[in-house]
Design a protein around this motif. Structure first.
Motif, PDB file in Angstrom:
ATOM      1  N   ASP A 217       0.811  -1.216   0.000  1.00  0.00           N
ATOM      2  CA  ASP A 217       0.000   0.000   0.000  1.00  0.00           C
ATOM      3  C   ASP A 217       0.847   1.270   0.000  1.00  0.00           C
ATOM      4  N   SER A 218       2.137   1.120   0.260  1.00  0.00           N
ATOM      5  CA  SER A 218       3.011   2.298   0.345  1.00  0.00           C
ATOM      6  C   SER A 218       3.896   2.474  -0.880  1.00  0.00           C
ATOM      7  N   ILE A 219       3.651   1.691  -1.912  1.00  0.00           N
ATOM      8  CA  ILE A 219       4.501   1.780  -3.106  1.00  0.00           C
ATOM      9  C   ILE A 219       4.321   3.152  -3.767  1.00  0.00           C
ATOM     10  N   PRO A 220       5.410   3.899  -3.975  1.00  0.00           N
ATOM     11  CA  PRO A 220       5.293   5.237  -4.590  1.00  0.00           C
ATOM     12  C   PRO A 220       5.284   5.150  -6.113  1.00  0.00           C
ATOM     13  N   GLU A 221       4.946   6.250  -6.749  1.00  0.00           N
ATOM     14  CA  GLU A 221       5.079   6.327  -8.198  1.00  0.00           C
ATOM     15  C   GLU A 221       6.550   6.453  -8.558  1.00  0.00           C
ATOM     16  N   TYR A 222       6.913   5.934  -9.707  1.00  0.00           N
ATOM     17  CA  TYR A 222       8.299   6.002 -10.154  1.00  0.00           C
ATOM     18  C   TYR A 222       8.495   7.228 -11.050  1.00  0.00           C
ATOM     19  N   VAL A 223       9.487   8.060 -10.703  1.00  0.00           N
ATOM     20  CA  VAL A 223       9.839   9.232 -11.516  1.00  0.00           C
ATOM     21  C   VAL A 223      11.353   9.301 -11.591  1.00  0.00           C
ATOM     22  N   GLU A 224      11.910   9.411 -12.784  1.00  0.00           N
ATOM     23  CA  GLU A 224      13.359   9.516 -12.926  1.00  0.00           C
ATOM     24  C   GLU A 224      13.822  10.913 -12.545  1.00  0.00           C
ATOM     25  N   GLU A 225      15.082  11.008 -12.135  1.00  0.00           N
ATOM     26  CA  GLU A 225      15.611  12.259 -11.588  1.00  0.00           C
ATOM     27  C   GLU A 225      15.442  13.434 -12.543  1.00  0.00           C
ATOM     28  N   GLY A 226      15.704  13.217 -13.810  1.00  0.00           N
ATOM     29  CA  GLY A 226      15.678  14.321 -14.767  1.00  0.00           C
ATOM     30  C   GLY A 226      14.297  14.874 -15.036  1.00  0.00           C
ATOM     31  N   GLU A 227      13.253  14.170 -14.558  1.00  0.00           N
ATOM     32  CA  GLU A 227      11.893  14.605 -14.846  1.00  0.00           C
ATOM     33  C   GLU A 227      11.234  15.290 -13.653  1.00  0.00           C
ATOM     34  N   ARG A 228      11.868  15.320 -12.520  1.00  0.00           N
ATOM     35  CA  ARG A 228      11.255  15.919 -11.338  1.00  0.00           C
ATOM     36  C   ARG A 228      11.056  17.416 -11.573  1.00  0.00           C
ATOM     37  N   GLY A 229       9.843  17.881 -11.448  1.00  0.00           N
ATOM     38  CA  GLY A 229       9.519  19.292 -11.613  1.00  0.00           C
ATOM     39  C   GLY A 229       9.511  19.762 -13.045  1.00  0.00           C
ATOM     40  N   GLY A 230       9.852  18.869 -13.980  1.00  0.00           N
ATOM     41  CA  GLY A 230       9.889  19.276 -15.381  1.00  0.00           C
ATOM     42  C   GLY A 230       8.729  18.684 -16.160  1.00  0.00           C
ATOM     43  N   ARG A 231       8.764  18.915 -17.476  1.00  0.00           N
ATOM     44  CA  ARG A 231       7.687  18.427 -18.324  1.00  0.00           C
ATOM     45  C   ARG A 231       8.063  17.051 -18.855  1.00  0.00           C
ATOM     46  N   SER A 232       7.139  16.064 -18.737  1.00  0.00           N
ATOM     47  CA  SER A 232       7.394  14.718 -19.245  1.00  0.00           C
ATOM     48  C   SER A 232       7.349  14.723 -20.763  1.00  0.00           C
ATOM     49  N   MET A 233       8.228  13.961 -21.340  1.00  0.00           N
ATOM     50  CA  MET A 233       8.247  13.873 -22.796  1.00  0.00           C
ATOM     51  C   MET A 233       7.542  12.588 -23.203  1.00  0.00           C
ATOM     52  N   SER A 234       6.601  12.680 -24.105  1.00  0.00           N
ATOM     53  CA  SER A 234       5.811  11.528 -24.519  1.00  0.00           C
ATOM     54  C   SER A 234       5.787  11.436 -26.027  1.00  0.00           C
ATOM     55  N   THR A 235       5.677  10.226 -26.545  1.00  0.00           N
ATOM     56  CA  THR A 235       5.589  10.051 -27.994  1.00  0.00           C
ATOM     57  C   THR A 235       4.313  10.625 -28.545  1.00  0.00           C
ATOM     58  N   SER A 236       3.349  10.926 -27.662  1.00  0.00           N
ATOM     59  CA  SER A 236       2.099  11.511 -28.133  1.00  0.00           C
ATOM     60  C   SER A 236       2.109  13.034 -28.043  1.00  0.00           C
ATOM     61  N   SER A 237       3.217  13.633 -27.587  1.00  0.00           N
ATOM     62  CA  SER A 237       3.284  15.087 -27.465  1.00  0.00           C
ATOM     63  C   SER A 237       3.170  15.735 -28.837  1.00  0.00           C
ATOM     64  N   ALA A 238       2.484  16.877 -28.863  1.00  0.00           N
ATOM     65  CA  ALA A 238       2.211  17.523 -30.152  1.00  0.00           C
ATOM     66  C   ALA A 238       3.474  18.048 -30.812  1.00  0.00           C
ATOM     67  N   ASP A 239       4.518  18.381 -30.023  1.00  0.00           N
ATOM     68  CA  ASP A 239       5.697  19.005 -30.594  1.00  0.00           C
ATOM     69  C   ASP A 239       6.754  17.993 -31.021  1.00  0.00           C
ATOM     70  N   ILE A 240       6.421  16.710 -31.015  1.00  0.00           N
ATOM     71  CA  ILE A 240       7.373  15.689 -31.483  1.00  0.00           C
ATOM     72  C   ILE A 240       6.886  15.186 -32.830  1.00  0.00           C
ATOM     73  N   SER A 241       7.703  15.290 -33.820  1.00  0.00           N
ATOM     74  CA  SER A 241       7.310  14.828 -35.143  1.00  0.00           C
ATOM     75  C   SER A 241       8.233  13.707 -35.576  1.00  0.00           C
ATOM     76  N   VAL A 242       7.737  12.867 -36.463  1.00  0.00           N
ATOM     77  CA  VAL A 242       8.544  11.761 -36.967  1.00  0.00           C
ATOM     78  C   VAL A 242       9.748  12.289 -37.721  1.00  0.00           C
ATOM     79  N   ASN A 243       9.609  13.463 -38.326  1.00  0.00           N
ATOM     80  CA  ASN A 243      10.722  14.031 -39.076  1.00  0.00           C
ATOM     81  C   ASN A 243      11.883  14.406 -38.171  1.00  0.00           C
ATOM     82  N   ARG A 244      11.609  14.783 -36.926  1.00  0.00           N
ATOM     83  CA  ARG A 244      12.649  15.253 -36.018  1.00  0.00           C
ATOM     84  C   ARG A 244      13.167  14.171 -35.110  1.00  0.00           C
TER      85      ARG A 244
END
Length: 429
Positions: A217-244
């Motif tokens: 019941d005490s298991i926390p969510e997993y977050v990597e160090e570089g993402e704390r307080g920042g914006r998560s990067m996702s393959t579904s993000s609008a600013d990521i294109s296949v060209n880039r």
């Protein structure tokens, strides 16, 4: 290219209301020939009175049929639905007479009875009653089976005919009328455990773990160090294109993607799942000085308890720290060595859709003093301490069919552990 082969003549005996089944039997035999005849030097020849007999003077039709095909066949397959057939001078029907002559000669007889629905308006109740009385009879070396549909009939006859053919091959006869001297099977069945697998002979002691996470019941969510307080990067993000972004980045490989917040919880569940089962391959060892060919093994798990399951391995991907939304699975058929892995196990589930009730393995050959393993893996799992037996029947060209047993004792050990300990152990593996 031509090749030498034995011919196994199989009589198809039935009344006139199962024409579809008669055609399926012929097709199944031709399909078997196309796949197996060259390697096994055996050809199946279906015998049907309408195709393989000729009229004779001064003889009744049934006498001619008996002389020309019934007494010449090596085995018979009888199929019935609502009719028994026209009586003859010496039997309740022509079909019954044919099956009786084959059975009385000590040759294999396989009987199939359809349970398909019939039109009551056209059903001859007296004829059906005669059929029911006949069904209660038994014949030497007979197999009685029922089926609900044409599709089920094709499935059953394909499998069961293959088994019967393996019995013929196992006898090692030059023709189906001669019986070879009985000799023991030189094959030993065991469990191949480990990676690479090693044969573990009977009796087998397996220890499984029932893992209890003390602080689930005490298991926390997993977050990597570089993402704390920042914006998560996702393959579904609008600013990521296949060209880039390259394909590897889109798949979440090489650091692109976002942290999987459920990673630790998924590790705990995966760890509990993995520890609750034992994966193995079926091992077949030839203890003789001669090679063994045409090996067919039929295996049934037998247990008094419903808590134990033996069947095909369930594959589950290991949890990933980064989530990409796309899973590229592992190759489920991991090989130990190409020369040591042969045969693919087929499984048939029980009537309740649960544990496998029957497993089949075919191996072309096992060299002298060698052990080979099934190419696909099986697993044993249980929630309680229990005992069970794997009953295996072995067919091959080197001896009469033989039955052997693998005895297993399963111990389930309760293990209490924290999620941090689970995570540490998982990542150290």
């Amino acid at each position: 290219m031509s090749f030498e082969a034995r011919v196994l003549q199989i009589l198809i005996a039935s009344p006139g209301d199962v024409q579809t089944e008669r055609q399926i039997l012929t097709e199944v035999m031709h399909e078997w020939n196309a796949i197996n005849s060259r390697d096994r030097r055996l050809v199946l020849l279906p015998l049907r009175w309408e195709m393989d007999t000729a009229p004779e003077m001064n003889a009744s039709p049934q006498v001619s049929i008996n002389r020309q095909i019934v007494d010449q066949c090596d085995m018979a397959i009888g199929v019935f639905w609502t009719r028994l057939g026209t009586p003859t001078a010496s039997a309740v029907s022509g079909t019954a007479e044919e099956i009786g002559r084959v059975g009385d000669a000590g040759k294999p007889v396989m009987l199939y009875f359809s349970r398909a629905k019939a039109d009551l308006d056209s059903l001859d109740l007296a004829e059906y009653s005669r059929l029911k009385e006949f069904k209660d009879r038994t014949y030497p070396e007979g197999l009685n089976e029922s089926y609900e549909s044409i599709a089920e009939f094709r499935t059953k006859i394909s499998r069961q005919l293959a088994i019967k053919i393996m019995e013929v091959i196992a006898r090692g006869v030059d023709d189906a009328h001669a019986v070879a001297e009985e000799k023991p099977q030189p094959l030993i069945i065991s469990l191949g455990i480990g990676d690479p697998p090693a044969p573990t002979p009977s009796p087998v002691l397996l220890t499984l773990e029932h893992v209890i996470c003390l602080d689930e019941d005490s298991i926390p969510e997993y977050v990597e160090e570089g993402e704390r307080g920042g914006r998560s990067m996702s393959t579904s993000s609008a600013d990521i294109s296949v060209n880039r972004v390259g394909a590897a980045e889109i798949l979440g490989i090489g650091g692109v993607g976002r942290s999987n917040p459920n990673y630790i919880r998924e590790v705990v569940e995966y760890f509990k799942w993995k520890k609750s089962r034992q994966v193995f391959r079926l091992a077949v060892t030839n203890i003789s000085e001669e090679g063994v060919r045409d090996v067919y093994i039929e295996m049934r798990p037998v247990s008094e308890y419903e808590s134990i399951h033996v069947g095909p391995r369930e594959y589950r991907p290991a949890p990933e720290k980064r989530s990409s939304g796309i899973f590229v699975g592992d190759n489920i058929f991991t090989m130990t060595s190409a020369r040591d892995v042969q045969g693919f196990i087929r499984s048939e589930k029980g009537d309740d859709g649960g544990s496998a009730s029957r497993l089949e393995l075919e191996i072309p050959a096992v060299q002298p003093q060698r052990t080979v393993y099934s190419s696909n893996e099986l697993e044993i799992k249980s929630s309680l301490d229990t005992e069970m037996v794997l009953v295996a029947k072995i067919y091959s060209n080197s001896g009469m069919p033989a039955e052997t047993q693998l005895k297993l004792t399963v111990q389930v050990v309760q293990r209490k552990i924290t999620y941090r300990e689970i995570l540490r152990e998982f990542e150290d593996e």
